[in-house]
Each structure stands twice: as structure tokens, then as C-alpha cells.
Enzyme design. Structure first.
Site, PDB file in Angstrom:
ATOM      1  N   ASP A 189      -0.388   1.190   5.023  1.00  0.00           N
ATOM      2  CA  ASP A 189      -0.510   0.471   3.751  1.00  0.00           C
ATOM      3  C   ASP A 189       0.749  -0.343   3.454  1.00  0.00           C
ATOM      4  O   ASP A 189       1.612   0.077   2.683  1.00  0.00           O
ATOM      5  CB  ASP A 189      -0.773   1.493   2.639  1.00  0.00           C
ATOM      6  CG  ASP A 189      -1.050   0.862   1.283  1.00  0.00           C
ATOM      7  OD1 ASP A 189      -1.305  -0.363   1.234  1.00  0.00           O
ATOM      8  OD2 ASP A 189      -1.012   1.600   0.277  1.00  0.00           O
ATOM      9  N   GLN A 228       0.707   5.258 -11.300  1.00  0.00           N
ATOM     10  CA  GLN A 228       0.112   3.933 -11.353  1.00  0.00           C
ATOM     11  C   GLN A 228       1.142   2.896 -11.806  1.00  0.00           C
ATOM     12  O   GLN A 228       1.906   3.125 -12.736  1.00  0.00           O
ATOM     13  CB  GLN A 228      -1.084   3.915 -12.307  1.00  0.00           C
ATOM     14  CG  GLN A 228      -2.388   4.372 -11.679  1.00  0.00           C
ATOM     15  CD  GLN A 228      -2.349   5.795 -11.164  1.00  0.00           C
ATOM     16  OE1 GLN A 228      -1.856   6.680 -11.829  1.00  0.00           O
ATOM     17  NE2 GLN A 228      -2.872   6.010  -9.983  1.00  0.00           N
ATOM     18  N   SER A 249       3.041   1.313  -7.184  1.00  0.00           N
ATOM     19  CA  SER A 249       2.613   1.004  -5.815  1.00  0.00           C
ATOM     20  C   SER A 249       3.504  -0.037  -5.151  1.00  0.00           C
ATOM     21  O   SER A 249       3.901  -1.030  -5.767  1.00  0.00           O
ATOM     22  CB  SER A 249       1.178   0.466  -5.820  1.00  0.00           C
ATOM     23  OG  SER A 249       0.243   1.488  -5.915  1.00  0.00           O
TER      24      SER A 249
END
Length: 276
Positions: free
Chosen positions: A136, A230, A233
Site C-alpha cells: 500500500d 482515520q 493514512s
């Protein structure tokens, strides 16, 4: 689905801008005294390699359009999470985002300090798997260079900074409590790098996700209370002065037995040909 694959900002401003909300589970209880979960305020001037990824068009202007974090790995390149530049977070294909920027040197997102630099090119890790979240990472090319002092070295494979028990720090402007309270200024939390076996036990392949040691590293506290959340990222996980990970996914924020999972920096550095 309890898997928090996308720890990008999906708050009320994002909804107003039309961005899609990801299928995130309701956050579990978390112990937090400020932000990043269980962290505290820091000055970006002391950690200049931490940058905000922003789009006012997609996420509004209240917090400079910040929706993810990143790390400066060369004067003209920033590493962030691949899912940050996916349509699932942006709400539209990346090609339709006209104002993607990296914000450097800005501690409080409500101010105009520092530099807003246009992203001229985005290269997603070709080995990124959105189903497993393996690999990722994405590389953002900047339209103008940052000072050399902003660059953080990337830890290579086998670096001592990856050893279990090493103290690391995670940085971001994300959720402060696991309940949608977002930070205006940069925060950091100190966590421990955990053994791969701990993370494999936490995420064996159930609905919470599967931990893959070759491409991931996890960090946190066994009792919970300190974690990314949240909005964090793509932000950096740093140990011994080197970048070891990028905030990627986890189950809830700061939950006992559910550490944060990070993209292993040494793996994507090799793939994206970044020199550490």
C-alpha cells in the site's frame, strides 16, 4: 466489516465535497489524551519530513483540504499510501482531481504557513493489492523541490529499526479519539514495533484482515491506547531516525490486541526505486 483498510479522512467536509465514505466499521473504544490516538502535539519544524496530502476541491478548505499524510523521501518525492490516491477515498478517479497538493512546513492546517506544492505525477506501487492492502504505497512527484533537510532516509531490509520492541513514532493530523475528532495541528504517538508473530495472531485472515510480514510491519501497544487512526493514512512511522512504515490499516483505533498495520518501507523502496 471491521477492517479499517483506508485510514484516510472521510469526515463531514468530505461528504459535502461528494467523496465516498469507505465501508469502515464503527470505531472501538480507545484511550486518547490528544491525537493520533494516545499521542500529543509536536512541531512540524522539528519533523519537516512529515507532510499533509490535500485537495480543497475534494475535502474542503477548513483544514487546508488535508485527507492523508506522507513522508518526504527525496527533495522532489513523497511517499504516501496507495489507497489515499484511489477513487474509494477521493470519490472520483485520480485523473479528475485537479488540485492535489503536498503541504510542507505547516503545523496548523488552518494557517497559510509553509508551502503548498502541486503534485505533478503519481506512481502507485505496481504490486499494490487493494484486496489485501499489500504494498500500500504511492510515490508523489513534486512540481518544485523541498530543502534537503526535509528528507528522511528510508530503512532498508534487515535494518535494526524493524526489530521487535523498538520505539517508533507515528505522525498525523487524523482522528483524535476514534470518534471523528480531527486534529488541526500535527501530533505524534510513540508506539513499539511488534513481532510479526504478534500481528499474524491479531490478523490471521478473518474479517479484520490478514497480516503479511513481507510487505507489512505493525506497531502499537498490546494493551491498546496508542495508534494511528482515520486521517493519518500514508503518514510516516519512524524509528531510529529512519522511515520504516506508512500508515495503512487496522481494526478500530487503539484497540487492545488490534495494533496498527503499516506498509513496510523497505519493501516499497525497492519496488519504487527509492534510495534510503
Amino acid at each position: 466489516m471491521r477492517r479499517h483498510i483506508a485510514r484516510a479522512w472521510t469526515g463531514a467536509v468530505a461528504l459535502a465535497a461528494g467523496a465516498a465514505v469507505l465501508p469502515l466499521a464503527a470505531p472501538g473504544s480507545a484511550v486518547a489524551d490528544s491525537v493520533v490516538i494516545g499521542g500529543g502535539p509536536v512541531q512540524v519544524s522539528e519533523h519537516p519530513w512529515v507532510v499533509a496530502i490535500a485537495s480543497r476541491d475534494r475535502f474542503g478548505g477548513t483544514r487546508s483540504g488535508q485527507f492523508c499524510g506522507g513522508a518526504v523521501v527525496s527533495r522532489t518525492t513523497v511517499l504516501t499510501a496507495a489507497h489515499c490516491v484511489d477513487s474509494g477515498v477521493l470519490g472520483v478517479p485520480l485523473s479528475e482531481v485537479r488540485d492535489l497538493k503536498v503541504i510542507a512546513g505547516r503545523n496548523d492546517l488552518r494557517t497559510s504557513e509553509g508551502d503548498e506544492i502541486t503534485v505533478s505525477n503519481v506512481r502507485t506501487n505496481p504490486e499494490y493489492n487493494s484486496s489485501t492492502n499489500s504494498g500500500d504505497a504511492a510515490l508523489l512527484t513534486l512540481a518544485k523541490p523541498l530543502p534537503e533537510s526535509y528528507v528522511i532516509p528510508v530503512a532498508g531490509r534487515g535494518d535494526a529499526a524493524y526489530r521487535a520492541g523498538t520505539i517508533a513514532a507515528v505522525y498525523g493530523w487524523g482522528d483524535t479519539t476514534g470518534g471523528g475528532q480531527y486534529a488541526n495541528s500535527l501530533h505524534a504517538a510513540h508506539v513499539h514495533v511488534l513481532a510479526d508473530t504478534v500481528c499474524e495472531e491479531a490478523y490471521p485472515g478473518s474479517a479484520d484482515g490478514k497480516y503479511l510480514a513481507a510487505t507489512m510491519v505493525c506497531a502499537g501497544e498490546r494493551q491498546g491506547g496508542k495508534d494511528a487512526c482515520q486521517g493519518d493514512s500514508g503518514g510516516p512511522l519512524v524509528a531510529q531516525g529512519r522511515l520504516i512504515g506508512l500508515v495503512s490499516w487496522g481494526s478500530g483505533c487503539g484497540r487492545p490486541g488490534r495494533p496498527g498495520v503499516y506498509t513496510r518501507a523497505s519493501d516499497v523502496a525497492k519496488i519504487l526505486r527509492i534510495r534510503g
